[in-house]
Write a protein that holds these residues in place. Structure first.
Motif, short mmCIF file in Angstrom:
data_model
loop_
_atom_site.label_atom_id
_atom_site.label_comp_id
_atom_site.label_asym_id
_atom_site.label_seq_id
_atom_site.Cartn_x
_atom_site.Cartn_y
_atom_site.Cartn_z
N CYS A 160 0.94 -1.11 0.19
CA CYS A 160 0.12 0.06 -0.01
C CYS A 160 0.91 1.25 -0.08
N GLN A 161 2.27 1.20 0.19
CA GLN A 161 2.86 2.50 0.62
C GLN A 161 3.14 3.45 -0.64
N SER A 162 2.97 2.99 -1.90
CA SER A 162 3.03 3.98 -2.86
C SER A 162 1.84 4.80 -2.75
N GLY A 163 0.66 4.27 -2.63
CA GLY A 163 -0.68 5.08 -2.49
C GLY A 163 -0.37 5.93 -1.18
N MET A 164 0.03 5.39 -0.24
CA MET A 164 0.10 5.98 1.10
C MET A 164 0.72 7.36 0.79
N LEU A 165 2.07 7.14 0.25
CA LEU A 165 3.06 8.35 0.06
C LEU A 165 2.34 9.59 -0.79
N MET A 166 1.58 8.96 -1.77
CA MET A 166 1.07 10.08 -2.79
C MET A 166 0.02 10.70 -2.05
N ALA A 167 -0.89 10.03 -1.15
CA ALA A 167 -2.05 10.77 -0.37
C ALA A 167 -1.27 11.38 0.60
N ALA A 168 -0.10 11.31 1.31
CA ALA A 168 0.52 12.02 2.23
C ALA A 168 1.31 13.46 1.45
N ALA A 169 1.64 13.24 0.39
CA ALA A 169 2.36 14.34 -0.42
C ALA A 169 1.26 15.20 -0.63
N ALA A 170 0.06 14.85 -0.93
CA ALA A 170 -1.00 15.80 -1.24
C ALA A 170 -1.36 16.55 0.06
N ILE A 210 -4.02 14.60 9.47
CA ILE A 210 -3.55 13.29 8.80
C ILE A 210 -4.58 12.20 8.97
N ASP A 211 -5.09 11.97 9.95
CA ASP A 211 -6.24 10.73 10.04
C ASP A 211 -7.18 11.16 9.23
N ASP A 212 -7.80 12.49 8.98
CA ASP A 212 -8.70 12.63 8.08
C ASP A 212 -8.25 12.53 6.79
N ALA A 213 -7.18 12.94 6.28
CA ALA A 213 -6.70 12.97 4.71
C ALA A 213 -6.11 11.50 4.57
N MET A 214 -5.83 10.86 5.42
CA MET A 214 -5.11 9.31 5.09
C MET A 214 -6.04 8.38 5.37
N THR A 215 -6.98 8.25 4.08
CA THR A 215 -8.25 7.33 4.18
C THR A 215 -7.65 5.80 3.41
N ARG A 229 1.79 7.94 10.16
CA ARG A 229 1.50 9.30 11.11
C ARG A 229 2.86 10.03 11.44
N ALA A 230 3.71 9.14 12.16
CA ALA A 230 5.00 9.64 12.69
C ALA A 230 5.82 10.04 11.45
N ALA A 231 5.82 9.41 10.24
CA ALA A 231 6.69 9.68 9.26
C ALA A 231 6.30 10.94 8.48
N ILE A 232 4.92 11.38 8.47
CA ILE A 232 4.34 12.64 7.95
C ILE A 232 4.92 13.62 8.64
N HIS A 233 4.88 13.43 10.15
CA HIS A 233 5.28 14.50 10.93
C HIS A 233 6.72 14.74 10.89
N VAL A 234 7.50 13.83 10.52
CA VAL A 234 9.14 14.03 10.41
C VAL A 234 9.24 14.57 9.08
N ALA A 235 8.46 14.25 8.22
CA ALA A 235 8.49 14.98 6.77
C ALA A 235 8.33 16.53 6.80
#
Length: 151
Positions: free
Chosen positions: A100-110, A123-128, A140-146
């Motif tokens: 799932c990670q490529s989709g997760m990364l693309m959602a997180a980038a948006a 993050i919880d609202d956006a990461m469906t 969630r932790a990685a999004i905060h780090v980024a």
């Protein structure tokens, strides 16, 4: 022959108008980083960006994407894996099986483009996207780090 702008390149393909964008990307254009998960836009494994917006490519007919629209796949996020999210994903060892990670990364980038300093709630609202391995806390932790590394 039709044309799409994918990852900054104009690419020709030959597919029926109702063919999902996902299958054109994977089968016609050999961009296999975007995954097929559910086929009904629920899991998010097929997430790509069209003009900066995250979309589920498994249900998006290729004919709905104009030749001047910019499609970005995981391969185009940062070809050398230098995007802050990609670095954070590695630093925090986010993937388990990785499907799932490529989709997760693309959602997180948006998300980070819209909200450079997101809260846990943002993050919880956006990461469906769905992760069968349950890596949500690491995501969630990685999004905060980024987000911090971009500042």
């Amino acid at each position: 022959m039709a044309r799409l702008n994918v990852n900054g390149k104009n690419l020709d393909f030959n597919a029926e108008p109702d063919t999902p964008l996902l299958w054109v990307l994977r089968e016609q254009l050999a961009l296999t980083g975007t995954k097929y998960g559910c086929g009904i836009a629920q899991c998010g494994a097929c997430t790509v960006h069209i003009d900066g917006e995250p979309v589920r490519s498994c249900v998006r007919p290729v004919s709905s994407v104009g030749a001047t629209q910019n499609v970005v796949t995981i391969e185009g996020l940062a070809p050398n894996a230098s995007h802050p999210l990609q670095r954070a994903w590695v630093e925090l060892d986010v993937p388990q099986c990785g499907f799932c990670q490529s989709g997760m990364l693309m959602a997180a980038a948006a998300l980070l483009k819209k909200k450079p300093s997101p809260t846990d709630r943002d993050i919880d609202d956006a990461m469906t996207n769905i992760c069968r391995c349950g890596t949500y806390n690491r995501v969630r932790a990685a999004i905060h780090v980024a987000a911090k590394s971009k500042a």
